[in-house]
Design a protein around this motif. Structure first.
Motif, PDB file in Angstrom:
ATOM      1  N   VAL A 132       0.842  -1.199   0.000  1.00  0.00           N
ATOM      2  CA  VAL A 132       0.000   0.000   0.000  1.00  0.00           C
ATOM      3  C   VAL A 132       0.878   1.249   0.000  1.00  0.00           C
ATOM      4  O   VAL A 132       1.756   1.399   0.846  1.00  0.00           O
ATOM      5  N   PHE A 133       0.621   2.128  -0.960  1.00  0.00           N
ATOM      6  CA  PHE A 133       1.320   3.411  -1.040  1.00  0.00           C
ATOM      7  C   PHE A 133       0.315   4.523  -0.776  1.00  0.00           C
ATOM      8  O   PHE A 133      -0.741   4.566  -1.396  1.00  0.00           O
ATOM      9  N   THR A 134       0.652   5.401   0.136  1.00  0.00           N
ATOM     10  CA  THR A 134      -0.178   6.564   0.434  1.00  0.00           C
ATOM     11  C   THR A 134       0.586   7.815   0.023  1.00  0.00           C
ATOM     12  O   THR A 134       1.722   8.020   0.470  1.00  0.00           O
ATOM     13  N   SER A 135      -0.022   8.624  -0.820  1.00  0.00           N
ATOM     14  CA  SER A 135       0.677   9.747  -1.451  1.00  0.00           C
ATOM     15  C   SER A 135       1.413  10.646  -0.460  1.00  0.00           C
ATOM     16  O   SER A 135       2.611  10.896  -0.591  1.00  0.00           O
ATOM     17  N   GLU A 136       0.692  11.129   0.540  1.00  0.00           N
ATOM     18  CA  GLU A 136       1.290  12.102   1.450  1.00  0.00           C
ATOM     19  C   GLU A 136       2.320  11.479   2.382  1.00  0.00           C
ATOM     20  O   GLU A 136       3.149  12.166   2.942  1.00  0.00           O
ATOM     21  N   LEU A 137       2.274  10.173   2.544  1.00  0.00           N
ATOM     22  CA  LEU A 137       3.245   9.490   3.396  1.00  0.00           C
ATOM     23  C   LEU A 137       4.485   9.055   2.629  1.00  0.00           C
ATOM     24  O   LEU A 137       5.617   9.304   3.062  1.00  0.00           O
ATOM     25  N   HIS A 138       4.288   8.437   1.475  1.00  0.00           N
ATOM     26  CA  HIS A 138       5.405   7.879   0.726  1.00  0.00           C
ATOM     27  C   HIS A 138       5.987   8.829  -0.327  1.00  0.00           C
ATOM     28  O   HIS A 138       7.142   8.660  -0.717  1.00  0.00           O
ATOM     29  N   PHE A 139       5.194   9.797  -0.783  1.00  0.00           N
ATOM     30  CA  PHE A 139       5.677  10.728  -1.813  1.00  0.00           C
ATOM     31  C   PHE A 139       5.340  12.159  -1.422  1.00  0.00           C
ATOM     32  O   PHE A 139       4.624  12.868  -2.143  1.00  0.00           O
ATOM     33  N   PRO A 140       5.858  12.647  -0.295  1.00  0.00           N
ATOM     34  CA  PRO A 140       5.403  13.941   0.239  1.00  0.00           C
ATOM     35  C   PRO A 140       5.977  15.181  -0.441  1.00  0.00           C
ATOM     36  O   PRO A 140       5.340  16.236  -0.413  1.00  0.00           O
ATOM     37  N   HIS A 141       7.160  15.074  -1.061  1.00  0.00           N
ATOM     38  CA  HIS A 141       7.843  16.275  -1.549  1.00  0.00           C
ATOM     39  C   HIS A 141       7.920  16.320  -3.079  1.00  0.00           C
ATOM     40  O   HIS A 141       8.507  15.428  -3.701  1.00  0.00           O
ATOM     41  N   ALA A 142       7.344  17.348  -3.658  1.00  0.00           N
ATOM     42  CA  ALA A 142       7.355  17.491  -5.122  1.00  0.00           C
ATOM     43  C   ALA A 142       8.777  17.586  -5.666  1.00  0.00           C
ATOM     44  O   ALA A 142       9.056  17.145  -6.784  1.00  0.00           O
ATOM     45  N   SER A 143       9.698  18.126  -4.881  1.00  0.00           N
ATOM     46  CA  SER A 143      11.084  18.305  -5.324  1.00  0.00           C
ATOM     47  C   SER A 143      11.822  16.969  -5.459  1.00  0.00           C
ATOM     48  O   SER A 143      12.873  16.897  -6.097  1.00  0.00           O
TER      49      SER A 143
END
Length: 331
Positions: A132-143
């Protein structure tokens, strides 16, 4: 029978360990070797592995769960059952199964993912083959988008290499950085193998609130026209839903090649829930807790929920999402 065999193995090992002290060195080595072998057998018995003992699709179980536990989602229930059933019973699928579940919060998207996992993997959502991947947890930084792309590719490749029947769930797709999901496009396409790895037996599930507005509008139009919600069909929603998701800049599927190349097998709409569905959720939660379902309590819980639009008060703002906590107050 299985438990009996385990107890027998444990008994043999314990007996062997006691006898070790009475044997000569050569015999001791043999006994210890037998004990170690049996120990590895028990470890393998308990350790989840990628085989039918741990991964076996229960079509009857999934249908029963969808019929008895998912409320107000006749379209989603029908699509999910047919899609998963067809895929899991195909020994040679041409591509991975890709489902994109859309709808307002609390309508059952996460719950359906859980039901699918529970009817495929013995360990359900706790399976080491469900990711399970959760956007704000696993991919929080646009940079860090490029780093995330590389990590995601390696993670999927490594896990599918370990088990072809892996499941990947991407939650909060509406909060995912546009372009990130395109990094896994090759794994969802019609390829026999990529770098020696076949992804055709894997399953990808995207969960998103994106497109929820168009689904709600269709449901509201039917209600205002005096038509039953069960008359809503997939064709009433699918085109508008896919376009809404594709053109939504806040969607992780914004202008994605997954849609452009038709790699999403099904866009699954989840309808907003009405009062009667909230009551059903409350009754089911009471039963799950071991209580006798009480219609009066369920009605109290449902009345405590906020509905919209403000004048008509047709649909629950949060679906059934707060039912569990609200029920604590009444029982």
């Amino acid at each position: 029978m299985k438990v009996a065999r385990i107890y027998l193995l444990l008994h043999v090992i314990l007996t062997a360990s006691v006898l070790v002290n009475t044997f000569d060195p050569i015999t001791t080595t043999v006994v210890v070797g037998i004990g170690a072998t049996l120990g590895r057998t028990i470890y393998k018995y308990f350790k989840e592995s990628c085989n039918p003992q741990w991964i076996a699709f229960n079509a009857t179980g999934l249908q029963k769960d969808l019929d008895s536990k998912l409320f107000g989602q006749h379209i989603a229930s029908r699509i999910v059952l047919k899609a998963v059933n067809g895929f899991m019973n195909n020994d040679n699928p041409k591509k991975p199964l890709v489902l994109s579940l859309h709808g307002w919060t609390g309508t059952g998207k996460n719950f359906v993912s859980k039901l699918i996992a529970e009817n495929i993997y013995k360990e359900g959502m706790d399976s080491s083959f469900v990711h399970v991947f959760t956007s704000e947890l696993h991919f929080p930084h646009a940079s860090e988008i490029e780093t995330y792309k590389s990590q995601l590719q390696q993670w999927i490749k490594g896990n599918v290499t370990n088990c072809a029947h892996s499941m990947f769930i991407f939650d909060e797709m509406d909060k995912m950085h546009p372009g990130l999901i395109d990094s896994i496009k090759p794994y969802l396409d019609y390829y026999d193998k990529l770098d020696g790895v076949s992804y055709r037996k894997a399953m990808f599930i995207f969960l998103s609130n994106a497109g929820g507005e168009s689904i709600i509008q269709t449901a509201l139009d039917f209600w205002r026209d005096g038509r039953d919600r069960n008359e809503i069909e997939l064709h009433d929603l699918e085109t508008a839903l896919s376009l809404s998701v594709f053109n939504n800049k806040k969607s992780g599927l914004w202008h994605t090649s997954l849609i452009d190349k038709n790699l999403v097998d099904f866009f699954v709409p989840f309808l907003p829930l009405e009062y009667k569905h909230v009551v059903q959720c409350a009754m089911a939660e009471m039963e799950a807790r071991g209580f006798d379902p009480d219609k009066d309590v369920a009605d109290q819980v449902a009345k405590d929920v906020i509905y919209f639009p403000k004048t008509e008060r047709v649909f629950s703002v949060k679906g059934c999402k707060t039912i569990e906590s609200k029920l604590d107050y009444y029982i």
